[in-house]
Design an enzyme around this catalytic site. Structure first.
Site, PDB file in Angstrom:
ATOM      1  N   HIS A 122       1.072  -0.981  -0.151  1.00  0.00           N
ATOM      2  CA  HIS A 122       0.261  -0.002  -0.115  1.00  0.00           C
ATOM      3  C   HIS A 122       0.865   1.236   0.095  1.00  0.00           C
ATOM      4  O   HIS A 122       2.140   1.297   0.586  1.00  0.00           O
ATOM      5  CB  HIS A 122      -0.751  -0.045   1.406  1.00  0.00           C
ATOM      6  CG  HIS A 122      -1.939   1.041   1.384  1.00  0.00           C
ATOM      7  ND1 HIS A 122      -1.517   2.172   1.788  1.00  0.00           N
ATOM      8  CD2 HIS A 122      -3.182   0.897   1.168  1.00  0.00           C
ATOM      9  CE1 HIS A 122      -3.018   2.934   1.715  1.00  0.00           C
ATOM     10  NE2 HIS A 122      -4.157   1.897   1.450  1.00  0.00           N
ATOM     11  N   ASP A 199       2.796  -4.530   8.356  1.00  0.00           N
ATOM     12  CA  ASP A 199       1.288  -3.873   8.057  1.00  0.00           C
ATOM     13  C   ASP A 199       0.199  -4.860   8.351  1.00  0.00           C
ATOM     14  O   ASP A 199      -0.004  -5.649   7.285  1.00  0.00           O
ATOM     15  CB  ASP A 199       1.566  -3.214   6.886  1.00  0.00           C
ATOM     16  CG  ASP A 199       0.036  -2.780   6.110  1.00  0.00           C
ATOM     17  OD1 ASP A 199      -0.780  -2.903   7.009  1.00  0.00           O
ATOM     18  OD2 ASP A 199      -0.120  -1.607   5.320  1.00  0.00           O
ATOM     19  N   GLN A 202      -4.882  -5.573   6.562  1.00  0.00           N
ATOM     20  CA  GLN A 202      -5.904  -6.721   6.261  1.00  0.00           C
ATOM     21  C   GLN A 202      -5.821  -7.990   7.071  1.00  0.00           C
ATOM     22  O   GLN A 202      -6.491  -8.863   6.831  1.00  0.00           O
ATOM     23  CB  GLN A 202      -5.867  -6.847   4.862  1.00  0.00           C
ATOM     24  CG  GLN A 202      -5.877  -5.654   3.754  1.00  0.00           C
ATOM     25  CD  GLN A 202      -7.239  -5.046   3.897  1.00  0.00           C
ATOM     26  OE1 GLN A 202      -8.079  -5.959   4.255  1.00  0.00           O
ATOM     27  NE2 GLN A 202      -7.480  -3.641   3.556  1.00  0.00           N
ATOM     28  N   LYS A 225     -10.769  -0.791   9.475  1.00  0.00           N
ATOM     29  CA  LYS A 225     -10.897  -1.942   8.756  1.00  0.00           C
ATOM     30  C   LYS A 225     -11.393  -3.335   9.605  1.00  0.00           C
ATOM     31  O   LYS A 225     -11.585  -4.277   8.943  1.00  0.00           O
ATOM     32  CB  LYS A 225      -9.562  -2.205   8.110  1.00  0.00           C
ATOM     33  CG  LYS A 225      -8.854  -1.348   7.340  1.00  0.00           C
ATOM     34  CD  LYS A 225      -8.951  -1.446   5.950  1.00  0.00           C
ATOM     35  CE  LYS A 225      -8.410   0.075   5.078  1.00  0.00           C
ATOM     36  NZ  LYS A 225      -6.789  -0.160   4.735  1.00  0.00           N
ATOM     37  N   CYS A 363      -4.697   2.584  -3.963  1.00  0.00           N
ATOM     38  CA  CYS A 363      -3.359   3.206  -3.149  1.00  0.00           C
ATOM     39  C   CYS A 363      -2.204   2.168  -3.495  1.00  0.00           C
ATOM     40  O   CYS A 363      -1.334   1.992  -2.499  1.00  0.00           O
ATOM     41  CB  CYS A 363      -3.529   3.229  -1.686  1.00  0.00           C
ATOM     42  SG  CYS A 363      -4.765   4.542  -1.188  1.00  0.00           S
TER      43      CYS A 363
HETATM   44  C1  LIG Z   1      -5.883   0.433   4.435  1.00  0.00           C
HETATM   45  C2  LIG Z   1      -4.781   0.138   4.463  1.00  0.00           C
HETATM   46  C3  LIG Z   1      -3.590   0.926   5.034  1.00  0.00           C
HETATM   47  C4  LIG Z   1      -4.032   2.129   5.502  1.00  0.00           C
HETATM   48  O1  LIG Z   1      -4.370   2.181   6.813  1.00  0.00           O
HETATM   49  P1  LIG Z   1      -5.023   3.543   7.209  1.00  0.00           P
HETATM   50  O2  LIG Z   1      -5.400   2.985   8.858  1.00  0.00           O
HETATM   51  O3  LIG Z   1      -6.367   3.872   6.641  1.00  0.00           O
HETATM   52  O4  LIG Z   1      -4.057   4.549   7.378  1.00  0.00           O
HETATM   53  C5  LIG Z   1      -2.250   0.446   4.886  1.00  0.00           C
HETATM   54  N1  LIG Z   1      -2.058  -0.638   4.441  1.00  0.00           N
HETATM   55  C6  LIG Z   1      -3.036  -1.742   4.059  1.00  0.00           C
HETATM   56  C7  LIG Z   1      -2.483  -2.810   3.241  1.00  0.00           C
HETATM   57  C8  LIG Z   1      -4.176  -1.135   4.009  1.00  0.00           C
HETATM   58  O5  LIG Z   1      -5.265  -1.994   3.363  1.00  0.00           O
END
Ligand SMILES: *Cc1c(COP(=O)(O)O)cnc(C)c1O
Length: 405
Positions: A122, A199, A202, A225, A363
């Site tokens: 992302h 990260d 998901q 999310k 993104c």
């Molecule tokens: C949504 C998302 C982000 C960004 O997250 P925010 O909390 O909205 O800043 C980063 N990485 C992945 C894989 C995402 O799906």
């Protein structure tokens, strides 16, 4: 116990509505998930009964707000199996979490070192590292991706080497649904002594994560999310790593002492929580976590896997339908194009039939560039979606394609 999707849907009143005269089919969960009544009630209860600023007041409401917020810190710790609550920092989201680390590492990383990401990130796990590299002269590298949207591990020993300061990557791709080989990447990074960040945007809604089993240095979640409020994230960091990092922002709450000349910083986790926190968000997120745990993350993942397989199989019957990202190991995301149509037009025509999908680059422009497309349409599934909704989605997609050809 069988998975009672209708009972789950009743907890999400927003789903029970019509869009353009058709039942809403919400398939944009990888962008943000809907919120159960428990979350809405927890926020409302806070404002109705104990709204106050935290940590400062001696008064009863402030104490209640502080206790409620700190209880969620402990719930998050338990949820990801961190060693202590001091390692759980509340941020504004994943983007804020990653910027916090990348900013702090600016004081530690030098020219000659490198940062490693993957080709399926992302933007929020690309741009902060580019900024860090611009400031420090470090090099940004990536593990490549194959035509299935899977991270390729051949050559990992040349890419992650003894000069690697950080290896940062997502557990599950929001654009393709690919589940990355976390263990293999972490193993290599740990072998060369690099710091590591996963990260978990998901993972939060779709997978069980144990940060100590992974032995990862940093892990980050996004509340919105995970059926929680927007504008809130979690940054987990091992104590010794967080202690080594300078704070990202200065201000109230993050200090021990302040004179007009200089300040000393508060201990963990407050050192990284400048300003009044997102109190209602944290309390709402606590309710979201509780709800996820009540339904059970494994049960949710199994339900979504079934939906993903069904949707992939059904939609593949549409002429010209192409899945973008057909990794062997995938979660909850069906990204696609249909020959002879533009994803944006598909999105508009689906919306007219009540179906919400996301279209565009998600993104993740480098992924789209690698597939030589400007974007995809993306259906992403959550705990409350049903097979009947996939049937509606497929019928709406067939109609959209007919109209566009
Ligand atoms: C949504 C998302 C982000 C960004 O997250 P925010 O909390 O909205 O800043 C980063 N990485 C992945 C894989 C995402 O799906």
């Amino acid at each position: 116990m069988s998975y009672d999707v209708q009972a789950i849907r009743q907890q999400f009143p927003i789903l029970n509505q019509k869009i353009h005269g058709r039942p809403l089919v919400y398939l944009d969960n990888a962008a943000t998930a809907q919120k159960p009544i428990a979350v809405i009630d927890a926020i409302s209860d806070y404002y109705l009964n104990y709204n106050a600023n935290v940590h400062r007041g001696v008064h009863t409401l402030s104490q209640r707000a502080t206790d409620a917020m700190e209880a969620v810190r402990e719930d998050v710790r338990a949820h990801i199996n961190a060693a202590e609550t001091a390692e759980i920092i509340f941020t504004r989201g994943i983007t804020d979490s990653i910027n916090t680390i990348a900013f702090g590492m600016g004081a530690l990383v030098k020219k000659g070192q490198n940062i490693v990401i993957t080709a399926v990130e992302h933007h929020s796990n690309i741009v902060p590292w580019q900024m860090l590299c611009q400031r420090t002269g470090a090099e940004l590298r990536h593990l490549p991706m194959n035509e299935h949207g899977e991270v390729v591990l051949d050559g990992i020993e040349e890419i992650i080497d003894e000069h690697t300061a950080m290896v940062a990557f997502n557990h599950i791709s929001n654009a393709l649904g690919t589940i990355n080989p976390v263990d293999a990447i972490l193993e290599r990074a740990q072998k060369v002594g690099a710091w590591t960040l996963v990260d978990g945007a998901q993972s939060g809604p779709h997978a069980k994560v144990d940060v100590r089993a992974w032995n990862v240095d940093f892990f980050t979640l996004s509340s919105h999310k995970m059926y929680g409020p927007t504008g809130l994230g979690v940054l987990y960091g091992k104590r010794e790593r967080l202690e080594a990092l300078p704070p990202y922002q200065g201000g109230g709450e993050m200090i021990a002492t302040v004179t007009l000349e200089e300040s000393t910083y508060a201990g963990l986790p407050h050192k990284f929580e400048a300003g009044t926190p997102h109190i209602e968000g944290i309390i709402g997120f606590g309710a979201a976590l509780k709800y996820i745990n009540e339904v059970g993350i494994e049960a949710i993942a199994a339900h979504e896997k079934e939906l993903l397989e069904y949707a992939t199989q059904e939609c593949s019957e549409i002429e010209g339908f192409r899945v973008i990202g057909d990794a062997k190991n995938k979660a909850s995301v069906l990204s696609f194009v249909v020959d002879g149509t533009h994803p944006y037009d598909l999105g508009v025509l689906l919306d007219q039939q009540g179906v919400a999908v996301r279209t565009g680059q998600h993104c993740t422009q480098p992924i789209m560039d690698a597939f030589c497309i400007d974007g995809t349409a993306r259906a992403s599934f959550a705990m409350y979606n049903t097979k009947e909704e996939i049937d509606l989605f497929k019928a709406a997609l067939e109609k959209a394609v007919t109209m566009l050809r």
